[in-house]
Design an enzyme around this catalytic site. Structure first.
Site, PDB file in Angstrom:
ATOM      1  N   CYS A 227      -5.033  -2.735   2.235  1.00  0.00           N
ATOM      2  CA  CYS A 227      -4.118  -2.938   1.103  1.00  0.00           C
ATOM      3  C   CYS A 227      -3.400  -1.643   0.740  1.00  0.00           C
ATOM      4  O   CYS A 227      -2.205  -1.652   0.446  1.00  0.00           O
ATOM      5  CB  CYS A 227      -4.873  -3.400  -0.143  1.00  0.00           C
ATOM      6  SG  CYS A 227      -6.142  -4.627   0.157  1.00  0.00           S
ATOM      7  N   ASP A 228      -4.116  -0.535   0.716  1.00  0.00           N
ATOM      8  CA  ASP A 228      -3.589   0.672   0.075  1.00  0.00           C
ATOM      9  C   ASP A 228      -3.331   1.850   1.018  1.00  0.00           C
ATOM     10  O   ASP A 228      -2.783   2.865   0.582  1.00  0.00           O
ATOM     11  CB  ASP A 228      -4.564   1.123  -1.030  1.00  0.00           C
ATOM     12  CG  ASP A 228      -4.710   0.048  -2.104  1.00  0.00           C
ATOM     13  OD1 ASP A 228      -3.708  -0.627  -2.377  1.00  0.00           O
ATOM     14  OD2 ASP A 228      -5.812  -0.120  -2.645  1.00  0.00           O
TER      15      ASP A 228
ATOM     16  N   CYS B 102      -9.982  -0.951  -0.412  1.00  0.00           N
ATOM     17  CA  CYS B 102      -9.310  -1.736   0.646  1.00  0.00           C
ATOM     18  C   CYS B 102      -8.247  -0.895   1.336  1.00  0.00           C
ATOM     19  O   CYS B 102      -7.145  -0.713   0.818  1.00  0.00           O
ATOM     20  CB  CYS B 102      -8.690  -2.996   0.044  1.00  0.00           C
ATOM     21  SG  CYS B 102      -7.770  -3.980   1.235  1.00  0.00           S
TER      22      CYS B 102
END
Ligand code: NAP
Length: 319
Positions: free
Chosen positions: A133-134, A130
């Site tokens: 997200c990261d 992701c």
């Protein structure tokens, strides 16, 4: 007869349970992996309301405690079958059957992984599925993205905001992504593509340091600090096979909201109920990543589930 059963113990299911229990629907929630996908991640920095990073499992424990505080009954059992012929029934993996007036399916989706032992060992330590997200953790670093679909293009482009260089590794000599996304990737000065290439191993003790790739029988080591998999997701919906709930060709659940937004003429007539997150079956609702293949965020999945529960309340009042 229950009023509402929720299937799924991730952010969507638990957010739905918080609203449903505060609305006195006395829900039962069936959970598989406690906390869903976030239960398996490390730092979460983008869930609103948390100024500092919070560990995914701790965040989900807080969701869970909040749902329990308002009286949600949480059962740690998977549901293996749903029947909708006369009344809505769910069957647990130990063959217990429950009847309910309304059902919210929030079983999520799992990212596909390459299946390498080194990839699993370094998940959360440079290996991610992701970018939203990261990506932020890879400022001025080099990253590799695997895949040739729209997700891979989107993730590669998104990562250019943070990373110095992005290398897309794809197993064929053409992308399957939409032309416009392909062009953006191919024309981007920070992105390089390795065609006909597969990842064989992720190298690094505690963090990703490189990936070993193979192209035309030749091995090569590509130095990188991040490996982003964008090779598709699998919605957790196989238990719905005989339920009558309509799924798309990849197994994602159709809701009225989706059918209207995507303007799918051929099936619109099956979605006449006035509830936005209703499936084609009366009383059966769905929300989160098992419906939504686009956003896949804890905040969007929980938001969708809250909307779905507000629709469930309306449905139960009117039924
Ligand atoms: P996808 O379209 O199924 O693409 C998956 C990619 O990963 C393919 O290029 C595939 O290679 C590759 N792949 C699969 N398994 C692999 C493996 N084991 N090793 C190496 N490569 C592997 O999945 P997606 O990109 O997640 O997209 C899913 C759906 O959402 C699509 O319909 C897509 O159009 C849609 N989507 C739309 C948008 C948008 O419109 N903005 C954004 C994201 C996703 P092959 O090509 O060789 O099969």
């Amino acid at each position: 007869m229950e009023k509402l059963i929720i299937i799924g113990g991730g952010s969507a299911g638990l957010a739905g349970a918080i609203y449903a229990s505060r609305a006195l629907l006395n829900p039962i929630l069936f959970e598989g992996i406690p906390g869903g996908q976030l239960g398996l991640t490390s730092d979460v920095e983008n869930y609103p309301g948390f100024e500092n990073p919070i560990l995914g499992p701790i965040l989900m424990q807080q969701f869970r405690n909040q749902a329990l505080r308002f009286g949600t009954r949480i059962v740690s059992q998977k549901i293996k079958e749903v029947k909708t012929s006369s009344v809505i029934k769910v069957m647990t993996e130990t063959d217990e059957e429950y009847e309910t007036e309304a059902l919210l399916i929030a079983t999520g989706a799992e990212p596909k992984w390459l299946g390498l032992q080194s990839e699993q060992r370094l998940r959360g330590h440079g290996v991610s599925a992701c970018a939203t997200c990261d990506g932020f953790f890879f400022k001025d670093k080099d990253v590799v993205v695997v895949g040739g679909g729209d997700s891979a293009m989107e993730e590669a482009l998104y990562l250019t905001k943070f990373a110095k260089n992005v290398i897309v590794v794809h197993r064929r000599d053409t992308f399957r992504a939409s032309k416009i996304m392909q062009e953006r990737v191919l024309n981007h000065p920070q992105i390089k593509v390795l065609w006909n290439t597969t990842v064989k191993e992720v190298i690094g003790e505690d963090r990703v340091e490189a990936v070993k790739v193979i192209a035309n029988g030749q091995e090569q080591t590509v130095s990188t600090q991040g490996l982003f998999l964008a090779i598709g997701h699998i919605p957790a919906t196989t238990f719905l096979a005989d339920s009558g709930v309509q799924l798309d060709e990849k197994g994602y659940i159709y809701t009225k909201e989706r059918v209207m937004y995507e303007n799918i003429e051929q099936i619109k007539s099956g979605y006449t109920l006035p509830y936005r997150f209703s499936t084609n079956i009366k009383g059966v609702f769905a929300a989160g990543d098992c419906v939504d293949y686009t956003y896949r965020q804890a905040a969007t999945a929980s938001g969708m589930a809250v909307s779905a529960v507000l629709e469930v309340e309306k449905y139960l009042q009117e039924a």
